[in-house]
Design a protein around this motif. Structure first.
Motif, mmCIF file in Angstrom:
data_model
loop_
_atom_site.group_PDB
_atom_site.id
_atom_site.type_symbol
_atom_site.label_atom_id
_atom_site.label_comp_id
_atom_site.label_asym_id
_atom_site.label_seq_id
_atom_site.Cartn_x
_atom_site.Cartn_y
_atom_site.Cartn_z
ATOM 1 N N GLY A 180 0.780 -1.222 0.000
ATOM 2 C CA GLY A 180 0.000 0.000 0.000
ATOM 3 C C GLY A 180 0.812 1.272 0.000
ATOM 4 N N THR A 190 -1.489 -2.880 -6.437
ATOM 5 C CA THR A 190 -1.427 -2.736 -4.989
ATOM 6 C C THR A 190 -2.726 -3.261 -4.380
ATOM 7 O OG1 THR A 190 -2.336 -0.494 -5.134
ATOM 8 C CG2 THR A 190 0.063 -0.710 -5.170
ATOM 9 N N ARG A 193 -7.689 -0.940 -0.032
ATOM 10 C CA ARG A 193 -7.589 -0.378 1.306
ATOM 11 C C ARG A 193 -8.787 -0.822 2.141
ATOM 12 N NH1 ARG A 193 -6.379 5.878 1.443
ATOM 13 N NH2 ARG A 193 -6.074 5.279 3.624
ATOM 14 N N SER A 194 -8.523 -1.475 3.251
ATOM 15 C CA SER A 194 -9.526 -1.864 4.251
ATOM 16 C C SER A 194 -10.757 -2.539 3.648
ATOM 17 C CB SER A 194 -9.960 -0.634 5.058
ATOM 18 O OG SER A 194 -8.858 0.018 5.628
ATOM 19 N N ASN A 205 -6.757 -9.337 -1.811
ATOM 20 C CA ASN A 205 -5.693 -8.881 -0.924
ATOM 21 C C ASN A 205 -4.902 -10.043 -0.321
ATOM 22 O OD1 ASN A 205 -6.392 -6.266 -1.415
ATOM 23 N ND2 ASN A 205 -6.746 -5.691 0.722
ATOM 24 N N ASP A 272 1.143 1.278 6.949
ATOM 25 C CA ASP A 272 0.139 1.585 5.935
ATOM 26 C C ASP A 272 0.287 3.037 5.526
ATOM 27 O OD1 ASP A 272 -1.955 1.760 4.272
ATOM 28 O OD2 ASP A 272 -3.532 1.543 5.786
ATOM 29 N N SER A 274 -0.546 4.062 2.335
ATOM 30 C CA SER A 274 -1.207 4.109 1.032
ATOM 31 C C SER A 274 -1.732 5.495 0.712
ATOM 32 C CB SER A 274 -2.359 3.100 0.989
ATOM 33 O OG SER A 274 -3.230 3.280 2.092
ATOM 34 N N GLU A 278 -0.983 7.630 -2.756
ATOM 35 C CA GLU A 278 -1.976 8.223 -3.639
ATOM 36 C C GLU A 278 -1.656 9.688 -3.920
ATOM 37 O OE1 GLU A 278 -5.735 7.562 -1.873
ATOM 38 O OE2 GLU A 278 -5.733 5.401 -2.229
#
Length: 310
Positions: A180, A190, A193-194, A205, A272, A274, A278
């Motif tokens: 991430g 990648t 997310r969550s 994932n 984390d 990520s 971005e």
């Protein structure tokens, strides 16, 4: 083989080439020469002599060994084998390698020391590493200080330029796996997310994490074999870049000649980041394309891949 590489370039000295090579390898393996090399009964040289030997041999190895043994471009059969391996073992098609960063500890630099202080609380260089399914290192970029995030290092790396050019020329269906901390791109997948437990995104994932484990193992073996990368070296950043490059090339030599792997050491926990990735990714077109690719991959990876490659 290593002696054949350095011997033509060693300047006139009374110290045998084999002894210089042995001293260099011992330093890389131990991370210091005050005790392990300088007082070794087989490599008995003073500290000042060892320092001169290391300076010369490392320079030669970086110049003549690294270009030969660290190559990002893969042959067609290597690409095919990699894709088959990731498909069979992890259920993700078209993967040719994995990417991650690792911190190499250093002493406090003389200049701009604050930029080398990383989020873990010590001075370091942040090295980007790409490996294939055989744990062979395909690319390394150790030029950036510890405060730099993985996504930023990737964005200015030669490896990113390489994949950008390939994608721009129309090549599709080949991806790296990254965590991430990297921006999602059509050639860099990648994780979500969550994701919610039990969803297709969560399944993706899990497969992604299993496949990406190969880069963590590669870094673990690299730092276990060359302990100098796991210990705080008394060198300035430029020298550490050289040492890291040489260690990665020697790692590939070891893999090529099937030298038995040492016990892996624990690598640092990955945070984390990520959101930071971005922010670094500023190519919205590539980002949108990549998001679409990742979104449609689960659950039938193979069918989607065939459609993408048409």
């Amino acid at each position: 083989m290593l002696l054949n590489v350095i011997e033509p370039h060693i300047k006139g000295t009374s110290i045998p080439t084999a002894l210089q090579m042995a001293a260099t390898l011992r330093f890389l393996a131990e991370g210091g020469f005050k005790k392990a090399v300088g007082k070794d009964s087989y490599i008995a040289m003073g500290r000042s002599t060892i320092a001169k030997v290391l300076k010369q041999v490392l320079r030669i190895l970086e110049k003549y060994l690294c270009p030969r043994w660290i190559k990002l471009r893969m042959a067609e059969n290597e690409v095919t084998q990699s894709k088959q391996n990731f498909q069979q073992n992890f259920g993700i098609p078209a993967v040719i390698g994995c990417i991650d960063g690792t911190h190499i500890p250093i002493t406090k630099p003389h200049i701009d020391h604050s930029v080398f202080y990383n989020r873990k609380g010590y001075f370091s260089m942040n090295a980007l590493i790409i490996c294939d399914y055989k744990m062979v290192i395909r690319a390394v970029d150790a030029r950036h200080p510890g405060s730099c995030y993985d996504a930023m290092i990737w964005s200015v790396s030669r490896a990113n330029d390489h994949f950008q050019r390939r994608y721009g020329s129309g090549e599709r269906g080949s991806w790296l796996l990254g965590d991430g901390g990297y921006p999602i791109q059509p050639f860099l997948l990648t994780p979500f997310r969550s994701p919610q437990l039990g969803t297709e995104e969560h399944t993706f994932n899990r497969k992604h994490s299993s496949g990406r484990n190969i880069i963590e193992r590669t870094i673990g073996v690299l730092k276990s074999r060359f302990r100098c990368l796991a210990r705080t070296l008394q060198y300035q950043p430029q020298k550490l870049i050289q040492i890291t490059n040489v260690c990665c090339a020697l790692h590939n030599v070891w893999k090529h000649y099937n030298v038995q792997d040492t016990v892996e050491i624990n690598v640092e926990n990955v945070e984390d980041v990520s959101a930071i990735a971005e922010e670094v990714s500023n190519d919205t077109t590539l980002n949108r394309e990549a998001v679409i690719i990742r979104k449609i991959l689960p659950p039938d990876f193979t069918e989607i891949l065939e459609n993408l490659m048409k």
